[in-house]
Enzyme design. Structure first.
Site, short mmCIF file in Angstrom:
data_model
loop_
_atom_site.label_atom_id
_atom_site.label_comp_id
_atom_site.label_asym_id
_atom_site.label_seq_id
_atom_site.Cartn_x
_atom_site.Cartn_y
_atom_site.Cartn_z
N ASP A 86 0.86 -1.18 0.00
CA ASP A 86 0.00 0.00 0.00
C ASP A 86 0.89 1.23 0.00
OD1 ASP A 86 0.04 1.03 3.08
OD2 ASP A 86 -0.07 -1.17 3.06
N ASP A 175 -9.72 3.41 5.94
CA ASP A 175 -8.61 3.35 6.88
C ASP A 175 -9.03 3.99 8.21
OD1 ASP A 175 -6.23 3.53 8.27
OD2 ASP A 175 -5.12 4.56 6.70
N GLU A 177 -7.90 4.40 11.99
CA GLU A 177 -6.79 4.23 12.92
C GLU A 177 -6.69 5.43 13.84
OE1 GLU A 177 -2.75 4.95 10.97
OE2 GLU A 177 -3.92 4.17 9.26
#
Length: 288
Positions: A86, A175, A177
């Site tokens: 990624d 994503d 986080e």
């Protein structure tokens, strides 16, 4: 380069004659559309989006690299599972052919963050991975305290996160986080965070026809969602853990689909393994 809609998934159709239909949306650049930014988001642009990539805060909070100060052994690329990477703007122009020769078969590229940032290297990274023969996909770095999940999902879909039924495009990834700008859970309660994520994945499915992959660590998920089991039946799990195994999974998921196993790999830092054969990876891309 006009936009178009056909069914639930949106496709970009370049005008050039002779272009194969299966490559239309993949080879077309995402348009710089106004997206769905809200008034409240306009004053909350991320200060350093080029420093926010998939796992950047995981490495800070949960450890970085397979070995302290070390890098991933080359032999690990031949382990069970399909190798992937990624990337984001901090990687610049990526040497895709070099990665392809080393065995990397899929790539995820950061497309957006919040509702104001697009990756300036997206075209080279997204097209380049495809042109090298890899299966590719895009991801969105979430900022749940900036705007709603639905507005960020639409912005993502409009700026590179769309899906194409070409057999080489993976569903977009969300994503989730640690907050790089403040409170770990973006100032949200467990219930509010779960609601935000649900808002995003529901809208992304409406926009593209696909269920988004969710990238998150078990520790963050427990801390910020109360270990919600809401998404395990619908959204593939991408889990970061820099060690010899994936460890325990968040509630709701019986298995992971992708494992980010190091943040210090060769050519680019973040290396991943798909939990299955290349044939199964193509199934995920095809949406079956």
């Amino acid at each position: 380069m006009p936009l178009r809609r056909s069914g639930p998934a949106r496709r970009t159709v370049p005008i050039a004659a002779g272009t194969f239909v299966s490559l239309l949306s993949v080879l077309a650049l995402p348009l710089a559309l106004p997206g769905s930014a809200t008034a409240s988001d306009a004053g909350k642009r991320p200060a350093h989006p080029e420093q926010d990539w998939m796992g950047s805060t995981i490495a800070t909070h949960e450890g970085s690299g397979v070995r302290a100060g070390g890098s991933e052994p080359r032999a690990s690329w031949s382990r069970r599972g399909v190798a992937g990477v990624d990337v984001s703007s901090h990687n610049g122009n990526v040497r895709w052919q070099s990665l392809r020769k080393k065995g990397v078969r899929f790539a995820y590229v950061k497309a957006t963050e919040g509702t104001s940032y697009t990756n300036p290297y997206f075209a080279q990274q997204y097209r380049g991975s495809y042109s090298s023969g890899m299966i590719h996909g895009a991801y969105h770095f979430a900022l749940p305290d900036h705007s709603s999940g639905s507005s960020q999902a639409r912005y993502f879909a409009d700026h590179g996160g769309d899906w194409s039924r070409d057999g080489k495009t993976l569903p977009g990834a969300l994503d989730m986080e640690y907050n790089p700008y403040g409170a770990t859970c973006y100032g949200k309660s467990h219930r509010a965070m779960v609601s935000w994520i649900h808002d995003f994945v529901r809208t992304y499915r409406e926009e593209t026809g696909r269920d988004a992959v969710i990238y998150t660590s078990t520790n963050w998920w427990k801390h910020c969602t109360g270990n919600s089991g809401k998404f395990g039946r619908t959204n593939p799990l991408w889990i970061p853990r820099y060690g010899s195994s994936v460890g325990s999974l968040p509630a709701g998921w019986r298995y992971h689909s992708i494992w980010q196993h190091t943040s210090s790999g060769h050519t680019v830092g973040d290396h991943n393994r798909f939990n299955g054969s290349f044939t199964r990876l193509k199934v995920l891309a095809n949406g079956r």
